[in-house]
Design a protein around this motif. Structure first.
Motif, short mmCIF file in Angstrom:
data_model
loop_
_atom_site.label_atom_id
_atom_site.label_comp_id
_atom_site.label_asym_id
_atom_site.label_seq_id
_atom_site.Cartn_x
_atom_site.Cartn_y
_atom_site.Cartn_z
N ASN A 508 6.38 -0.38 -1.96
CA ASN A 508 5.41 0.21 -2.89
C ASN A 508 6.14 1.03 -3.95
N TYR A 510 5.40 4.13 -7.43
CA TYR A 510 4.53 5.11 -8.05
C TYR A 510 4.97 5.32 -9.50
N GLU A 574 0.76 9.36 0.04
CA GLU A 574 1.79 8.40 0.48
C GLU A 574 3.18 8.95 0.26
N GLU A 581 -0.65 6.05 -8.74
CA GLU A 581 -0.33 4.83 -8.00
C GLU A 581 -0.20 3.65 -8.96
N VAL A 584 -3.05 0.39 -6.44
CA VAL A 584 -3.95 1.12 -5.53
C VAL A 584 -4.23 0.30 -4.28
N SER A 616 -7.95 7.12 2.08
CA SER A 616 -6.84 6.27 1.66
C SER A 616 -7.12 4.80 1.95
N ARG A 620 -7.45 1.63 -0.61
CA ARG A 620 -6.64 0.42 -0.51
C ARG A 620 -7.49 -0.84 -0.71
#
Length: 777
Positions: A508, A510, A574, A581, A584, A616, A620
């Protein structure tokens, strides 16, 4: 009742994703069910590219503190430049296809009344059809007791079975005959680059290198016809029956040894043990062995549409047709796959289990140990297949040994560490290209946390089996070495908290100041893994009655670890800060590790953090890869929301296309019920089964919760044979969405709290004496 545990079809498979998988943990086959032309794709779980190679980067540690300092000071650009250019190793090796077996039949006319099936009750693939006045039937299975593939060919009319058998491979190979056996032999490449890495020569052979050799031996065990060998093909003429044995072997000996075994000798030994064995004897032995595992569980949720082919059944189900039996078929198929793909003495199940047809398979069909390998074994304990965990345990042992060198060279730490990818040779370094200038791998590669995650499977195996010898002799030494690494690796931040200082939230990213980044000083997943590892290791030391000086150090570090944070939207953060994010709805739910598979957070124990996890999880969304959605089933089950679990399960069980790959939001299942990432990845199958189990029972040591996340659609039924921590077996019956009763049995005397929503009973269990539990309404 056995009929509903069959996948069946009214036409042959035209593509690999529709073929039927068979296996014994070591040998795998994909049976197409052709009429005049049958194809069986072959795999053997030790056939990989390469050999033991040191892929560590001896220069990596020189740059680690610089990169960590840059992260702590907020200079993520510099940190990522350092990790990409100076701190990576090389790619893992690839799991390879063994070969193809072809059976070409002379048929006397038009094919009618065609059917092919996979019988989950006997682990047997069968094809049957009529041609003229003759009924042709084939049965194929892979026997664990015999260690060979067995093919039974039959024609109802004498002299009407005429077949020519041949073989080839995508690898460098030769086909020849010897003593009326057909031999397929070859050599694995020295290098096989990942399919996502573009290079001029991705597959390299080196005749002087010590890579694996392999051999397949096709042997006619019995026929009432005439056998001949012509032009490297095996022919059977004028028969009514034939039994063909297919033995596969490689030169692999061990993860840390040059592969210098003799596959031809291995095949001779396998076949010699079977001399004089009849087909019925081979089948009986196979069924006895397989049923000792498969028959431990039953699930019944209501009637199913067993009368229509499975591919059409999946399609109709996706359109809303009621078919409760399809849930059962999918659940039991996933258990079947673990039995077929992971048995004591074999290799651990990889990204595709043991089934792969491609030279450069997706993600090298390797071990992706930032979720996928672990998910492969989420069902093994709860779904009563504990023995199938043993290959994973062996794999973790190998990683813990190779990981000592990686810990020292890459991090200057004691103990052991592994990163995000591995292979049969127990690769532990962060992967990357041989030319550092090409590297852009930090976002997935630089993650020194997989060793901590893998350790939970050792602890779980102990909790489910109660095997104190395993805990003392196998699990605890590995746990302590893993703790030693993290104790050396952790550093204090400006607030005095211990943090990893240089890590990622797997795959992931950011946004910060308009740029996309991966590295962070302490992602939530690191917190969850370390808190669990340290806590369970302390418990293990206590249960093993071990005096160990490191225990005090672990306890002190546990108290100083950075803790979870809740963001402005009520979500569990996270990363160590609240960043924008990038995706997302990212496929990984890494920050929710603390909810599942870990049990640190729950609505009962930690309601505020559980609420943050829920936010969260809603953020997602429901889209994602097959395995990503399987994880969400488990997460929603832990949040006690059964209807949301079912929504995710239905999304996984929708029909998947086969024309394109979709690496972020595909999912679905193929006609043969393989999970679609897409492409095929087996972890989604296993994760879905684990999620189904979580709907019916959840347990902790000394505590069992009944029907914690039962969907409204599951109003009546039963599930038998689920396992709980404490080595407790449980059967549950429910009606009108309420518990009727449960049967608990234990192999040891113990006391356990049994919960049904807010009700609780404390139950005394005696050894192997079932106890019936009911709750007043």
């Amino acid at each position: 009742m056995a009929e509903h545990l069959k996948l069946w079809y009214d036409k042959p498979s035209e593509i690999w994703e529709d073929a039927l998988p068979i296996g014994n943990g070591r040998i795998g086959g994909m049976v197409y069910g052709g009429t005049a032309h049958e194809i069986i794709k072959l795999n053997e779980d030790t056939l990989w590219s390469g050999c033991p190679k040191d892929k560590n980067n001896p220069e990596a540690f020189k740059y680690m503190e610089q990169a960590r300092k840059a992260v702590m000071e907020g200079d993520i650009d510099k940190a990522q430049e350092l990790t990409d250019r100076h701190m990576l190793g090389h790619w893992t090796e690839s799991y390879l296809p063994f070969g193809n077996l072809y059976l070409d039949f002379e048929l006397p006319g038009e094919v009618l009344q065609y059917r092919r099936e996979l019988d989950l009750k006997s682990a047997l693939a069968a094809t049957q059809f009529c041609c003229g006045e003759t009924v042709y039937k084939r049965e194929v299975f892979v026997s664990k007791p015999a260690e060979v593939m067995v093919i039974h060919l039959a024609a109802s009319v004498k002299n009407q079975l005429n077949v020519t058998i041949s073989a080839d491979s995508l690898l460098k190979h030769l086909v020849h005959d010897k003593d009326y056996n057909l031999i397929l032999s070859g050599k694995a490449p020295f290098d096989c680059m990942p399919s996502y890495y573009q290079v001029e020569d991705p597959i390299l052979y080196d005749d002087e290198s010590c890579t694996e050799t392999f051999e397949g031996c096709i042997h006619i065990q019995y026929t009432d016809g005439q056998i001949s060998l012509i032009d490297r093909k095996l022919s059977i003429k004028n028969a009514a029956e034939a039994v063909v044995l297919v033995s596969l072997a490689t030169s692999f000996t061990s993860y840390n040894q040059i592969p210098d075994g003799n596959p031809a000798e291995k095949n001779r030994e396998y076949l010699k043990k079977l001399e004089g064995k009849t087909y019925q004897e081979l089948l009986t032995d196979h069924r006895k062995d397989y049923n000792s595992l498969f028959n431990r569980m039953e699930l019944n949720l209501g009637e199913g549409r067993d009368d229509i082919p499975t591919d059409k059944r999946i399609l109709e189900f996706s359109k809303g047709t009621l078919d409760k039996g399809l849930y059962e078929l999918f659940f039991q198929f996933n258990r079947y796959l673990l039995i077929a793909g992971s048995r004591p003495g074999t290799q651990a199940a990889n990204l595709q289990g043991i089934w792969n047809q491609e030279l450069r398979a997706p993600w090298s069909s390797n071990y992706t140990i930032n979720i996928n390998t672990q998910m492969n074994y989420w069902l093994s304990e709860t779904c009563n297949l504990s023995e199938c965990t043993e290959p994973l345990i062996d794999f973790i042992k190998h990683l813990s040994e190779n990981g000592e060198k990686t810990a020292k060279l890459h991090h200057n730490c004691s103990g052991w560490v592994s990163h995000h990818n591995s292979d049969i040779w127990a690769h532990t370094a962060p992967v990357g290209p041989r030319t550092p200038e090409e590297a852009d791998c930090t976002g997935y590669s630089y993650w020194p946390m997989s060793s901590g995650w893998l350790c939970r499977h050792l602890w779980e195996h102990y909790l489910f089996t109660g095997d104190i010898s395993f805990l003392k002799e196998t699990a605890l030494p590995i746990l302590l070495k893993a703790c030693r690494f993290y104790l050396d690796f952790l550093t204090e931040d400006a607030d005095g908290h211990l943090v990893t200082g240089l890590s990622i939230s797997p795959e992931n990213s950011y946004k910060k100041d308009g740029n996309v980044y991966h590295l962070d000083k302490m992602p939530a997943m690191d917190i969850g893994i370390l808190r669990e590892l340290f806590t369970t290791t302390l418990q293990a030391v206590k249960r093993a009655e071990l005096k160990n000086n490191i225990a005090d150090e672990i306890s002190e570090a546990l108290d100083k670890l950075a803790y979870y944070r809740i963001g402005s939207g009520g979500q569990l953060l996270e990363y160590s800060r609240e960043y924008e994010e990038v995706e997302v709805d990212h496929r990984h739910s890494s920050h929710l590790y603390c909810l599942y598979p870990s049990q640190e957070i729950s609505p009962v124990k930690t309601p505020e953090l559980a609420k943050a996890c829920r936010v969260s999880l809603i953020n997602r969304g429901s889209v994602g890869t097959g395995w990503g959605q399987a994880w969400k089933i488990c997460l929603w089950a832990r949040l006690l929301e059964g209807d949301r679990c079912l929504t995710m399960l239905k999304m996984i069980m929708r029909p998947a296309g086969t024309s394109d790959y979709n690496f972020s939001d595909g999912s679905g299942i193929y006609k043969n019920m393989f999970d679609a990432h897409p492409p095929f990845q087996i972890d989604g199958n296993f994760g879905a089964a684990a999620g189904i189990a979580e709907m019916f029972v959840q347990s902790e040591p000394g505590s069992i919760s009944l029907l914690p996340a039962l969907p409204a659609e599951f109003s009546d039924g039963y599930i038998k044979g689920l396992k709980c921590r404490g080595n407790i077996t449980i059967d549950i019956w429910f009606k009108n969405h309420e518990l009727e009763y449960a049967l608990l049995s234990s192999e040891q005397e113990q006391t356990v709290d049994v919960m049904l929503q807010k009700k609780k009973q404390t139950v005394r269990l005696d050894s192997n004496t079932p106890v019936k539990i009911c709750f007043s309404k």
